[in-house]
Enzyme design. Structure first.
Site: not given
Ligand code: 6GU
Length: 287
Positions: A35, A66, A88, A90-91, A118, A221-222, A245, A259
């Site tokens: 991202s 993406h 990912h 999770y997909e 990200a 998550m990657s 975040n 997101h």
């Molecule tokens: Cl996996 N967790 C949180 N809290 N924020 C994220 C994230 C995960 N991936 C991008 N931002």
């Protein structure tokens, strides 16, 4: 993919040959655009672009924001191979499949990868929009046996038991810190530990507190599976994450990570991220 599960050398070779037959470029630098880095490819000259859907055996991404393309071109004159968009865990893809692009890069001739992503900031000193140069990771899915290297090992890619103690190349991290100083953005750049979770749900407060206790500075998550596979096949890795975040570390709040926020923050910082990558690519190609 020819094999029922796991990497198949010939299938990866077919993907690589599809690209090699259609591009004049022969890059040694690969870039995974997370991202905020997707628009990097707009700055490439002599661009040649391929949709993931058209490449044999290539995984296709489904997440909003993406766009799935392999883009070759020159980044300030340096030949690069970019993955715009990634798939990912999770997909629903098995972990090994999420890392197919790394092995395709390897068979195209890439020796060094730049990976961006990200993340949520766990370290209380990090602010939204900050960058974290990744110095190490915690492979949470790997703890439970969900590693991209699970399955029969193919020595043509690398050894059965690859070491991970210098996964994030020390010299490249030093170069990155020099680049960040040159750019005058050291106030907003840190070096830290990335922890990978499977997602797609964000963490509970208790989980975030656990991750912080374990020594993680940012969560995503990657990236980790890609790094494991890149190191397995002997590539040098430079990785960084954008803090999109802040993780919510206490129970008495109504804030929720979204997101859409991730994408907005990435948009604001994209010029810095692109410049960091371009400057790193220029240094990496010399060594
Ligand atoms: Cl996996 N967790 C949180 N809290 N924020 C994220 C994230 C995960 N991936 C991008 N931002």
């Amino acid at each position: 993919m020819a094999a029922a599960e796991g990497f198949d050398y010939n299938a990866i070779k077919d993907s690589a040959n599809y690209l090699l037959d259609r591009t004049k470029h022969r890059p040694t630098i690969g870039i995974i655009c997370g991202s905020g880095l997707g628009s990097l490819v707009d700055h490439l000259t002599e661009r040649e672009s391929f949709s993931y859907e058209d490449i044999p055996n290539f995984p296709v991404s489904t997440v909003h924001g993406h766009d799935g393309r392999v883009v070759f071109g020159l980044l300030n004159g340096v030949p690069v191979m970019c993955m715009k968009g990634r798939v990912h865990r999770y997909e629903g893809y098995p972990m090994w499949k999420t890392t197919v692009p790394i092995r395709v890069m390897r068979l195209v001739g890439v020796s060094d990868v730049i990976i961006s992503t990200a993340t949520g900031g766990l370290n209380r000193g990090y602010k939204i929009g900050d960058v974290m140069i990744i110095k190490d990771h915690i492979n949470m899915p790997g703890f439970s046996g969900d590693s991209p290297l699970v399955g029969k090992n193919d020595e043509r890619f690398g050894p059965r038991f690859p070491g991970m103690s210098n996964a994030y190349d020390k010299q490249l991290r030093q170069e990155a810190k020099n680049v960040v100083k040159e750019m005058g953005i050291e106030e907003s750049v840190h070096e830290g530990v990335y922890v990978m979770l499977g997602g797609p749900s964000y963490e509970t407060v208790a989980e975030l507190r656990l991750l912080r206790l374990l020594g993680a500075d940012a969560v995503g998550m990657s990236t980790v599976a890609e790094v494991v596979v890149a190191r397995h096949c002997g590539m040098r890795v430079f990785a960084f994450s954008l803090i999109t975040n802040k993780c919510i570390m206490d129970w008495d709040t109504d804030d929720e990570p979204l997101h859409t926020e991730v994408i907005a923050v990435a948009e604001q910082r994209k010029h810095h991220l692109q410049e960091l990558v371009a400057r790193m690519a220029a240094r990496m190609v010399q060594k």
